[in-house]
Design a protein around this motif. Structure first.
Motif, PDB file in Angstrom:
ATOM      1  N   ALA A  56     142.381  69.057 118.167  1.00 29.98           N
ATOM      2  CA  ALA A  56     141.160  68.677 118.881  1.00 29.98           C
ATOM      3  C   ALA A  56     139.918  69.154 118.131  1.00 29.98           C
ATOM      4  CB  ALA A  56     141.177  69.253 120.296  1.00 29.98           C
ATOM      5  N   GLU A 189     136.206  61.749 115.432  1.00 30.45           N
ATOM      6  CA  GLU A 189     136.575  61.840 116.842  1.00 30.45           C
ATOM      7  C   GLU A 189     136.753  60.455 117.456  1.00 30.45           C
ATOM      8  OE1 GLU A 189     133.648  64.435 118.470  1.00 30.45           O
ATOM      9  OE2 GLU A 189     134.700  66.178 117.640  1.00 30.45           O
ATOM     10  N   GLY A 190     135.890  59.520 117.027  1.00 26.80           N
ATOM     11  CA  GLY A 190     136.026  58.144 117.488  1.00 26.80           C
ATOM     12  C   GLY A 190     137.379  57.570 117.095  1.00 26.80           C
ATOM     13  N   LEU A 192     140.063  59.234 116.548  1.00 29.68           N
ATOM     14  CA  LEU A 192     141.082  59.905 117.371  1.00 29.68           C
ATOM     15  C   LEU A 192     141.198  59.236 118.731  1.00 29.68           C
ATOM     16  CD1 LEU A 192     140.676  63.758 116.932  1.00 29.68           C
ATOM     17  CD2 LEU A 192     142.615  62.335 116.325  1.00 29.68           C
ATOM     18  N   ALA A 193     140.055  58.826 119.285  1.00 28.62           N
ATOM     19  CA  ALA A 193     140.040  58.233 120.616  1.00 28.62           C
ATOM     20  C   ALA A 193     140.323  56.738 120.581  1.00 28.62           C
ATOM     21  CB  ALA A 193     138.685  58.498 121.282  1.00 28.62           C
ATOM     22  N   LEU A 195     138.426  54.464 119.153  1.00 25.94           N
ATOM     23  CA  LEU A 195     137.198  53.666 119.163  1.00 25.94           C
ATOM     24  C   LEU A 195     136.933  53.114 117.766  1.00 25.94           C
ATOM     25  CD1 LEU A 195     135.018  56.179 121.186  1.00 25.94           C
ATOM     26  CD2 LEU A 195     135.981  54.033 122.020  1.00 25.94           C
TER      27      LEU A 195
END
Lengths: 229, 246
Positions: A56, A189-190, A192-193, A195
């Motif tokens: 994370a 992070e995008g 990872l999600a 997006l």
């Protein structure tokens, strides 16, 4: 006696000079990478080795280390040329300062940013970042470190003449690194999600071209001030 | 008209004219500040949701507004001193940085005090708070860079370049942080369109903002006078001023 080379040939030679000088001292090239590896190893010790927690935090961790590695190497960018006088010769030469500065920054980017981006997936996997996010990490680091090199060079040009420039350059430059950090870590992070990553990369690319267009003017002005001081 | 610009290059004249300006501006700004604060703090209705705690707005908002504007004053002075090499601009730039830093600090502290009863926490990593914190770092960077140079003429030019780079970057930093995360309420006062603040609260706020601009200018002029004296210590007119015979 040969005529002065054209501007582009001059930039090519300057770039080759910078790269040759750096490659003759391979340890100096490896230093930022070793720094990167060392600091990556600190985070599991500080945060605990739980894989999901590390995953994370991985985008932010990797980006912050890239930022610091860039900052530390930017400080040395003009130093040796300032001390042995070749920077002064460069300012006196008829070649456009904009292009000369561009060669310096390009060399710095190739030797730190691009290398870091190439090696980052290894450390990302060590921090348990899912493989799906790796392209976003490499892409964002490639573009983002370019901006960092330009901004870091502005700080380096203003502090190269000062004896204790080290902490000062961090204070000057880190505020300007923040947008890059936000979009760079945001891209990973995008990813990872799940997006789309393209908007982040587009913004980083825009920042890169903006920095490449205007940064050399500030760097050139900074170098002139440092030489005069 | 042109003689005015030439006179700007003369430190004794600048020192004197700044003194004259201060003599008028300081009482007026302090009066406006007192009126604005007393009006805002004692004679306005409490907010229907935040009660009385919102009254800190009469210090918080003006400080934040002037702190942001101060950066542009500094950068503009820096640009003028780089382009036309005017001494007065160099002095003004150097004098702005501490005042701006102080105002940014006031905005951060009052915001923090306001945040405790309103959001239940002293500090949140919210977009606006973070960009004000970055603004503080930018001011401190300029001050630190100036102090690091022994050659003060070069220091002035280096700081001018740095603050100009900052002007380009402030909108980028501001927007990036804004997209990043926001809890802070959007601006309530708008030049175009309807303000979302009640007029009875708006007028004392506007008065406070104007008063803060006045106080900012006074602090700037005072700082400039001190800087002129510091740079001209060895000259005859400063010695005469200090009472010592030359």
């Amino acid at each position: 006696m040969s005529a002065a080379p054209g501007a582009l040939a001059f930039v090519g030679r300057l770039l080759r000079r910078q790269l040759t000088l750096a490659l003759r001292r391979p340890v100096a090239v490896l230093n930022p990478l070793l720094f990167f590896a060392m600091v990556v190893a600190l985070f599991p010790l500080g945060l605990g080795p739980a894989p999901d927690r590390l995953a994370a935090f991985a985008p932010g961790i990797l980006w912050i280390i890239a930022l610091l590695a860039n900052l530390l190497s930017a400080e040395m960018l003009f130093r040796s040329d300032f001390e042995d006088g070749s920077l002064e010769q460069l300012l006196l030469s008829p070649q456009p300062l904009y292009l000369s500065v561009l060669a310096y920054v390009l060399a710095h980017w190739l030797l730190t940013g691009v290398l870091l981006a190439a090696i980052a997936p290894l450390f990302a996997v060590m921090l348990n970042l899912p493989v799906a996010a790796l392209p976003a990490l490499v892409g964002s680091l490639l573009l983002g470190t370019g901006v960092l090199s330009f901004v870091g060079s502005i700080g380096a040009s203003l502090t190269v003449g000062l004896r204790r420039g080290g902490m000062l350059i961090a204070l000057l430059v880190l505020p300007f690194y923040m947008p890059v950090l936000i979009f760079g870590a945001g891209a990973v992070e995008g990813a990872l999600a799940g997006l789309p990553v393209a908007p982040y990369l587009a913004i980083l690319g825009a920042l890169f071209s903006f920095a490449a267009a205007l940064g050399p003017f500030a760097i050139g002005a900074g170098l002139r001030i440092s030489i005069d001081a | 008209m042109w003689s005015f610009f030439h006179k700007l290059g003369s430190p004794p004249w600048l020192y004197r004219i700044a003194g004259v300006l201060l003599r008028w501006l300081l009482p007026v700004s302090l009066l406006a500040l007192g009126t604005g604060l007393i009006w805002g703090l004692l004679f306005t209705a409490p907010d229907f949701r935040q009660g009385n705690s919102y009254r800190i707005i009469y210090i918080h908002v003006p400080a934040a507004v002037v702190a942001l504007a101060g950066y542009y004053v500094m950068a503009l002075a820096g640009a003028v001193s780089l382009i036309w090499k005017m001494k007065v601009a160099d002095i003004a730039m150097k004098a702005t940085a501490p005042v701006g830093a102080a105002l940014t600090f006031i905005a951060l502290v009052t915001g923090s005090i306001w945040g405790k009863p309103t959001w239940g926490t002293w500090w949140v990593w919210d977009a606006r708070i973070t960009s004000m914190l970055i603004l503080l770092f930018l001011y401190l960077g300029v001050i630190a860079l100036y102090e690091a140079y022994d050659n003060k003429a070069a220091a002035g030019r280096a700081c001018a370049v740095l603050s100009l780079v900052g002007t380009v970057n402030i909108p980028i930093i501001y927007k990036s942080v804004d997209w990043w995360y926001s809890l802070h309420q959007p601006a309530s006062i708008k030049f175009t369109g309807e303000s979302t603040i009640d007029p009875t609260m708006l007028y004392p706020l506007l008065l406070s903002i104007i008063a803060f601009y006045g106080v900012f200018t006074c602090a700037l002029l005072g700082n400039m006078r001190a800087e002129i004296l510091a740079r001209e210590t060895r000259t005859g007119w400063v010695r005469r001023l200090a009472g010592g015979e030359v």
